[in-house]
Design a protein around this motif. Structure first.
Motif, PDB file in Angstrom:
ATOM      1  N   LYS A   1       1.089  -1.550   0.247  1.00  0.00           N
ATOM      2  CA  LYS A   1       0.320   0.143   0.284  1.00  0.00           C
ATOM      3  C   LYS A   1       0.741   1.281  -0.084  1.00  0.00           C
ATOM      4  N   GLY A   2       1.612   1.316  -0.720  1.00  0.00           N
ATOM      5  CA  GLY A   2       2.478   2.319  -1.038  1.00  0.00           C
ATOM      6  C   GLY A   2       3.148   2.466   0.097  1.00  0.00           C
ATOM      7  N   GLY A   3       4.099   1.796   0.647  1.00  0.00           N
ATOM      8  CA  GLY A   3       4.810   1.623   1.937  1.00  0.00           C
ATOM      9  C   GLY A   3       4.205   1.755   3.325  1.00  0.00           C
ATOM     10  N   SER A   4       2.136   2.113   3.434  1.00  0.00           N
ATOM     11  CA  SER A   4       1.670   2.280   4.027  1.00  0.00           C
ATOM     12  C   SER A   4       1.669   0.752   5.160  1.00  0.00           C
ATOM     13  N   LEU A   5       1.680  -0.270   4.512  1.00  0.00           N
ATOM     14  CA  LEU A   5       1.943  -1.073   5.638  1.00  0.00           C
ATOM     15  C   LEU A   5       3.167  -1.416   6.073  1.00  0.00           C
ATOM     16  N   VAL A   6       4.146  -1.069   6.015  1.00  0.00           N
ATOM     17  CA  VAL A   6       5.437  -0.649   7.043  1.00  0.00           C
ATOM     18  C   VAL A   6       5.219   0.012   8.054  1.00  0.00           C
ATOM     19  N   HIS A   7       5.178   1.694   7.030  1.00  0.00           N
ATOM     20  CA  HIS A   7       5.117   2.615   8.648  1.00  0.00           C
ATOM     21  C   HIS A   7       3.905   2.602   9.186  1.00  0.00           C
ATOM     22  N   VAL A   8       3.860   1.212  10.130  1.00  0.00           N
ATOM     23  CA  VAL A   8       2.383   1.514  10.854  1.00  0.00           C
ATOM     24  C   VAL A   8       2.603   1.134  12.515  1.00  0.00           C
ATOM     25  N   PRO A   9       1.776   1.566  13.177  1.00  0.00           N
ATOM     26  CA  PRO A   9       2.126   1.896  14.380  1.00  0.00           C
ATOM     27  C   PRO A   9       3.658   1.202  15.040  1.00  0.00           C
ATOM     28  N   LYS A  10       3.486   1.300  16.032  1.00  0.00           N
ATOM     29  CA  LYS A  10       4.871   1.180  16.925  1.00  0.00           C
ATOM     30  C   LYS A  10       4.719  -0.649  17.447  1.00  0.00           C
TER      31      LYS A  10
ATOM     32  N   PRO B   1      -6.541   6.640   5.187  1.00  0.00           N
ATOM     33  CA  PRO B   1      -5.139   6.018   4.792  1.00  0.00           C
ATOM     34  C   PRO B   1      -5.486   6.562   3.804  1.00  0.00           C
ATOM     35  N   CYS B   2      -4.035   7.573   3.542  1.00  0.00           N
ATOM     36  CA  CYS B   2      -3.771   7.892   2.344  1.00  0.00           C
ATOM     37  C   CYS B   2      -1.746   7.307   2.301  1.00  0.00           C
ATOM     38  N   THR B   3      -1.857   6.763   0.607  1.00  0.00           N
ATOM     39  CA  THR B   3      -0.743   6.214   0.319  1.00  0.00           C
ATOM     40  C   THR B   3       0.581   7.202   0.291  1.00  0.00           C
ATOM     41  N   ALA B   4       0.500   8.269   0.403  1.00  0.00           N
ATOM     42  CA  ALA B   4       1.267   9.166   0.003  1.00  0.00           C
ATOM     43  C   ALA B   4       1.563   8.615  -1.013  1.00  0.00           C
ATOM     44  N   CYS B   5       1.089   8.617  -2.843  1.00  0.00           N
ATOM     45  CA  CYS B   5       1.158   7.774  -4.264  1.00  0.00           C
ATOM     46  C   CYS B   5       1.777   9.913  -4.694  1.00  0.00           C
ATOM     47  N   ASN B   6       0.687  10.685  -3.880  1.00  0.00           N
ATOM     48  CA  ASN B   6       1.363  12.009  -4.717  1.00  0.00           C
ATOM     49  C   ASN B   6       0.653  11.766  -6.424  1.00  0.00           C
ATOM     50  N   TYR B   7      -0.436  10.788  -6.220  1.00  0.00           N
ATOM     51  CA  TYR B   7      -1.480  11.274  -7.784  1.00  0.00           C
ATOM     52  C   TYR B   7      -2.197  12.451  -7.849  1.00  0.00           C
ATOM     53  N   CYS B   8      -2.837  12.621  -6.648  1.00  0.00           N
ATOM     54  CA  CYS B   8      -3.442  13.680  -6.803  1.00  0.00           C
ATOM     55  C   CYS B   8      -3.563  15.112  -6.278  1.00  0.00           C
ATOM     56  N   THR B   9      -2.082  15.635  -6.549  1.00  0.00           N
ATOM     57  CA  THR B   9      -1.262  16.478  -6.829  1.00  0.00           C
ATOM     58  C   THR B   9      -1.156  17.579  -7.545  1.00  0.00           C
TER      59      THR B   9
ATOM     60  N   ARG C   1     -10.838  11.725  -7.905  1.00  0.00           N
ATOM     61  CA  ARG C   1     -10.778  11.412  -9.232  1.00  0.00           C
ATOM     62  C   ARG C   1     -10.147  10.357  -9.573  1.00  0.00           C
ATOM     63  N   VAL C   2      -8.821  10.489  -9.761  1.00  0.00           N
ATOM     64  CA  VAL C   2      -7.867  10.136  -9.524  1.00  0.00           C
ATOM     65  C   VAL C   2      -6.914   9.067  -8.251  1.00  0.00           C
ATOM     66  N   CYS C   3      -7.511   9.363  -7.472  1.00  0.00           N
ATOM     67  CA  CYS C   3      -6.865   9.159  -6.050  1.00  0.00           C
ATOM     68  C   CYS C   3      -7.590   7.263  -6.281  1.00  0.00           C
ATOM     69  N   PRO C   4      -5.866   6.382  -6.396  1.00  0.00           N
ATOM     70  CA  PRO C   4      -6.149   5.185  -6.058  1.00  0.00           C
ATOM     71  C   PRO C   4      -6.778   4.812  -5.301  1.00  0.00           C
ATOM     72  N   GLN C   5      -6.803   5.163  -4.033  1.00  0.00           N
ATOM     73  CA  GLN C   5      -7.805   4.920  -2.744  1.00  0.00           C
ATOM     74  C   GLN C   5      -8.955   4.970  -2.165  1.00  0.00           C
ATOM     75  N   LYS C   6      -9.736   5.857  -3.920  1.00  0.00           N
ATOM     76  CA  LYS C   6     -10.911   6.433  -3.091  1.00  0.00           C
ATOM     77  C   LYS C   6     -10.867   7.221  -2.401  1.00  0.00           C
ATOM     78  N   LEU C   7     -10.405   8.341  -1.831  1.00  0.00           N
ATOM     79  CA  LEU C   7     -10.573   8.816  -0.038  1.00  0.00           C
ATOM     80  C   LEU C   7     -11.114   9.527  -0.847  1.00  0.00           C
ATOM     81  N   PRO C   8     -12.051  10.253   0.206  1.00  0.00           N
ATOM     82  CA  PRO C   8     -13.038  11.467   0.267  1.00  0.00           C
ATOM     83  C   PRO C   8     -12.319  12.969   0.677  1.00  0.00           C
ATOM     84  N   ILE C   9     -10.932  13.086  -0.443  1.00  0.00           N
ATOM     85  CA  ILE C   9      -9.976  13.538   0.133  1.00  0.00           C
ATOM     86  C   ILE C   9     -10.677  15.398   0.349  1.00  0.00           C
ATOM     87  N   ILE C  10     -12.136  15.679  -0.461  1.00  0.00           N
ATOM     88  CA  ILE C  10     -12.619  17.256  -0.170  1.00  0.00           C
ATOM     89  C   ILE C  10     -12.720  17.125   1.570  1.00  0.00           C
TER      90      ILE C  10
END
Ligand code: SF4
Ligand code: SF4
Length: 171
Positions: free
Chosen positions: A5-14, A91-99, A151-160
């Motif tokens: 998930k864009g690295g987010s499953l490595v940076h999980v809580p301690k 749950p944003c994966t910081a893929c940056n597709y949206c920016t 429209r471009v977020c692969p995680q379909k997040l409600p960004i607004i």
């Protein structure tokens, strides 16, 4: 695709990292996510999205002679997945597709990352990191709700609506 998930499953809580290391300290955190995907029925190929030699070597170390997860390991990971989902507010994966297409130059993943940290620390009040982001980029409340990012977020997040939460939290 995207088993980590864009690295987010490595940076999980301690505490979750500790549970995975207790399961087998010789395996990387990423390996559990990749082996989980590779152990699913009918999966022939896993695209791990590695980005450096260290990650490549790590992948090879457990995929060369692949051992599927045991039922016990699988059940354990499913439970950890539930814990991860409840511990990460956005749950944003910081893929940056949206920016790149944001007309207001809002650094969406950075704001979401700050918000997630705030929710995990349970801290309150002003944040200098938030002020720095606002000074260098568009502000969360600058959003004109054009919808490009959603429209471009692969995680379909409600960004607004998430940006509104960020502004409510830090303003
Ligand atoms: S909806 Fe808001 S955040 Fe998304 S691209 Fe448009 S202005 Fe940027
Ligand atoms: S596209 Fe979605 S997941 Fe990717 S950085 Fe933007 S909000 Fe996060």
């Amino acid at each position: 695709m995207e088993p980590v998930k864009g690295g987010s499953l490595v940076h999980v809580p301690k505490d979750i990292q500790t549970k995975l290391l207790n399961l087998d300290g010789s395996l990387s955190i990423a390996s559990w996510a990749i082996r989980f995907a590779a152990s699913l029925k009918n999966i022939r190929v896993v695209l791990s999205g590695m980005s450096n030699l260290e990650q490549l070597n790590d992948n090879i170390s457990y995929m060369k002679k692949f051992k599927p997860l045991t039922q016990e390991e699988n059940d354990f990971l499913i439970k950890l997945g539930d814990q991860i989902r409840t511990s990460i507010a956005i749950p944003c994966t910081a893929c940056n597709y949206c920016t790149p297409g944001c007309p207001k130059h809002i650094c969406i993943p950075e704001y979401f990352s700050l918000f997630n940290k705030r929710k995990q620390n349970l801290s309150k009040g002003k944040s200098s990191e938030y002020d720095d982001l606002k000074n260098e980029h568009g502000k969360p409340y600058d959003c004109i709700e054009c919808g490009q990012c959603e429209r471009v977020c692969p995680q379909k997040l409600p960004i607004i609506s998430n940006l509104k939460k960020v502004a409510d939290e830090f303003e």
